[in-house]
Design a protein around this motif. Structure first.
Motif, PDB file in Angstrom:
ATOM      1  N   VAL A   1      42.556 -18.789   5.935  1.00 49.34           N
ATOM      2  CA  VAL A   1      41.964 -17.899   5.040  1.00 49.34           C
ATOM      3  C   VAL A   1      41.008 -16.979   5.472  1.00 49.34           C
ATOM      4  O   VAL A   1      40.736 -15.672   5.243  1.00 49.34           O
TER       5      VAL A   1
ATOM      6  N   PRO B   1      41.967  -7.361  -1.793  1.00 48.64           N
ATOM      7  CA  PRO B   1      42.692  -8.047  -2.901  1.00 48.64           C
ATOM      8  C   PRO B   1      42.324  -9.523  -3.201  1.00 48.64           C
ATOM      9  O   PRO B   1      41.737 -10.098  -2.160  1.00 48.64           O
TER      10      PRO B   1
ATOM     11  N   CYS C   1      41.935 -12.648  -0.496  1.00 46.30           N
ATOM     12  CA  CYS C   1      42.062 -12.194   0.574  1.00 46.30           C
ATOM     13  C   CYS C   1      41.088 -13.054   1.505  1.00 46.30           C
ATOM     14  O   CYS C   1      40.963 -13.010   2.879  1.00 46.30           O
ATOM     15  N   GLY C   2      40.076 -13.672   0.835  1.00 43.65           N
ATOM     16  CA  GLY C   2      39.082 -14.400   1.640  1.00 43.65           C
ATOM     17  C   GLY C   2      37.527 -14.161   1.453  1.00 43.65           C
ATOM     18  O   GLY C   2      36.648 -14.588   2.145  1.00 43.65           O
ATOM     19  N   LYS C   3      37.295 -13.027   0.524  1.00 46.16           N
ATOM     20  CA  LYS C   3      35.957 -12.706   0.141  1.00 46.16           C
ATOM     21  C   LYS C   3      34.926 -13.493   0.159  1.00 46.16           C
ATOM     22  O   LYS C   3      33.933 -13.694   0.787  1.00 46.16           O
TER      23      LYS C   3
ATOM     24  N   GLU D   1      30.601 -10.632  -6.418  1.00 47.59           N
ATOM     25  CA  GLU D   1      30.899 -10.033  -7.566  1.00 47.59           C
ATOM     26  C   GLU D   1      29.742 -10.282  -8.608  1.00 47.59           C
ATOM     27  O   GLU D   1      30.281 -10.524  -9.719  1.00 47.59           O
TER      28      GLU D   1
ATOM     29  N   HIS E   1      34.927  -6.016  -6.675  1.00 48.77           N
ATOM     30  CA  HIS E   1      36.253  -5.327  -6.944  1.00 48.77           C
ATOM     31  C   HIS E   1      35.990  -3.802  -7.560  1.00 48.77           C
ATOM     32  O   HIS E   1      36.899  -3.327  -7.861  1.00 48.77           O
TER      33      HIS E   1
HETATM   34  N1  ATP Z   1      38.797 -25.228  -1.609  1.00 51.14           N
HETATM   35  C1  ATP Z   1      40.079 -24.546  -1.296  1.00 51.14           C
HETATM   36  N2  ATP Z   1      41.114 -25.349  -0.958  1.00 51.14           N
HETATM   37  C2  ATP Z   1      42.453 -24.448  -0.941  1.00 51.14           C
HETATM   38  N3  ATP Z   1      42.479 -23.322  -0.926  1.00 51.14           N
HETATM   39  C3  ATP Z   1      41.333 -22.297  -1.137  1.00 51.14           C
HETATM   40  C4  ATP Z   1      40.152 -23.298  -1.606  1.00 51.14           C
HETATM   41  N4  ATP Z   1      39.212 -22.208  -1.702  1.00 51.14           N
HETATM   42  C5  ATP Z   1      40.058 -20.954  -1.674  1.00 51.14           C
HETATM   43  N5  ATP Z   1      41.249 -21.314  -1.338  1.00 51.14           N
HETATM   44  C6  ATP Z   1      42.194 -20.368  -1.005  1.00 51.14           C
HETATM   45  O1  ATP Z   1      41.729 -19.547  -0.058  1.00 51.14           O
HETATM   46  C7  ATP Z   1      42.198 -17.972  -0.447  1.00 51.14           C
HETATM   47  C8  ATP Z   1      40.944 -17.206  -0.132  1.00 51.14           C
HETATM   48  O2  ATP Z   1      40.124 -17.505  -1.346  1.00 51.14           O
HETATM   49  P1  ATP Z   1      38.927 -16.687  -1.689  1.00 51.14           P
HETATM   50  O3  ATP Z   1      38.328 -17.363  -2.949  1.00 51.14           O
HETATM   51  O4  ATP Z   1      37.966 -16.604  -0.486  1.00 51.14           O
HETATM   52  O5  ATP Z   1      39.403 -15.205  -2.140  1.00 51.14           O
HETATM   53  P2  ATP Z   1      38.678 -13.956  -2.652  1.00 51.14           P
HETATM   54  O6  ATP Z   1      38.963 -12.882  -1.912  1.00 51.14           O
HETATM   55  O7  ATP Z   1      37.254 -14.339  -2.994  1.00 51.14           O
HETATM   56  O8  ATP Z   1      39.555 -13.799  -4.208  1.00 51.14           O
HETATM   57  P3  ATP Z   1      38.979 -13.236  -5.514  1.00 51.14           P
HETATM   58  O9  ATP Z   1      38.839 -11.622  -5.241  1.00 51.14           O
HETATM   59  O10 ATP Z   1      39.918 -13.378  -6.576  1.00 51.14           O
HETATM   60  O11 ATP Z   1      37.510 -13.676  -5.957  1.00 51.14           O
HETATM   61  C9  ATP Z   1      43.115 -17.993  -1.697  1.00 51.14           C
HETATM   62  O12 ATP Z   1      44.271 -18.152  -1.323  1.00 51.14           O
HETATM   63  C10 ATP Z   1      42.577 -19.409  -2.346  1.00 51.14           C
HETATM   64  O13 ATP Z   1      43.523 -19.963  -3.211  1.00 51.14           O
END
Ligand code: ATP
Ligand code: MG
Length: 230
Positions: free
Chosen positions: A28, A47, A50-52, A173, A205
């Motif tokens: 991630v 997106p 993406c890991g934010k 966010e 976003h």
């Molecule tokens: N505890 C977890 N166990 C397994 N996968 C996870 C866990 N937490 C997050 N993920 C996965 O890691 C990836 C990144 O998640 P993250 O929440 O960091 O994304 P984000 O960029 O913040 O998304 P958003 O804009 O929807 O908030 C995603 O594919 C999510 O499904």
């Protein structure tokens, strides 16, 4: 700003994080390198997925990475014991969670005062009252989270993160549920907090929110695609 912590800067080097996924793992965060100084207001976009949020939690000493170095002015929070790391977080780091994480059986006022329980040296009541007023929560101060709109919960979470005047705020966010006026109010708050010498890091976003601050980081697929500094 809290005098003992105002010098803190953050350095991340080669941060990598994987999560279990089915029978394997997904990566991630992929080799994240970053340096932040006090006064920086960094915005992050990318997106969904993406890991934010993961990046904010790893940098915020809430989620240990698999690999890489995280240092706050030479202190590595993940090398501290769990108790010392919790103490380090409560003194230095404010976190506004994407899903708020308010305590359901505490009122708005009590939720905001929570971090002051650990740092009991100041009169937090006055600061709490100022935050309630400036974030437009005056007529909601005695309400419980399930009696609040999403935007009110979000502003309560921001007030809670700001209470002890941490050196760094991570905001996930924080304008996501707000109308234009309240969104501006939150961004103005974060901007003036960074101007006072703190560091602010915000995932968003929202295009206008992304343009706030002095550094803008675009992520995709666990990596930093672009870092624009003004
Ligand atoms: N505890 C977890 N166990 C397994 N996968 C996870 C866990 N937490 C997050 N993920 C996965 O890691 C990836 C990144 O998640 P993250 O929440 O960091 O994304 P984000 O960029 O913040 O998304 P958003 O804009 O929807 O908030 C995603 O594919 C999510 O499904
Ligand atoms: Mg997220």
């Amino acid at each position: 700003m809290n005098n003992t912590t105002s010098e803190i800067t953050l350095r991340a080097d080669g941060i990598t994080k994987t999560y279990p996924s089915g029978s394997g793992t997904i990566r991630v965060l992929n080799q994240i390198n970053l340096e932040l100084s006090h006064g920086d207001f960094v915005t992050i976009s990318g997106p969904s997925g993406c890991g934010k949020s993961t990046l904010l939690m790893v940098l915020g000493a809430l989620q240990e990475p698999d690999d890489g170095i995280l240092e706050y002015n030479g202190v590595s929070p993940y090398n501290l014991s769990a108790k010392d790391r919790a103490q380090f977080r409560s003194t230095n780091i404010g976190f506004v969670f994407q899903d708020f994480n308010l305590v359901p059986y505490l009122t708005v006022r009590e939720n905001i005062l929570c971090p002051g329980i650990v740092n009991i040296s100041k009169d937090w009541e006055t600061r709490c009252a100022e935050l309630i007023e400036s974030l437009g929560l005056s007529d909601r101060a005695s309400h419980y989270p399930d009696q609040l709109s999403s935007g009110e919960k979000q502003r309560t979470a921001l007030a809670r993160a700001l209470l002890v005047e941490p050196a760094i705020i991570f905001a996930d966010e924080p304008t996501g549920n707000l109308d234009q006026d309240n969104g501006k109010r939150v961004l103005d708050h974060l901007t003036s907090y960074a101007d006072s010498g703190a560091t602010v890091m915000m995932a968003t976003h929202d295009r206008d929110a992304f343009d706030t601050g002095n550094k803008h980081l675009q992520m995709d697929n666990g990596s930093i695609l672009k870092l624009i500094s003004e």
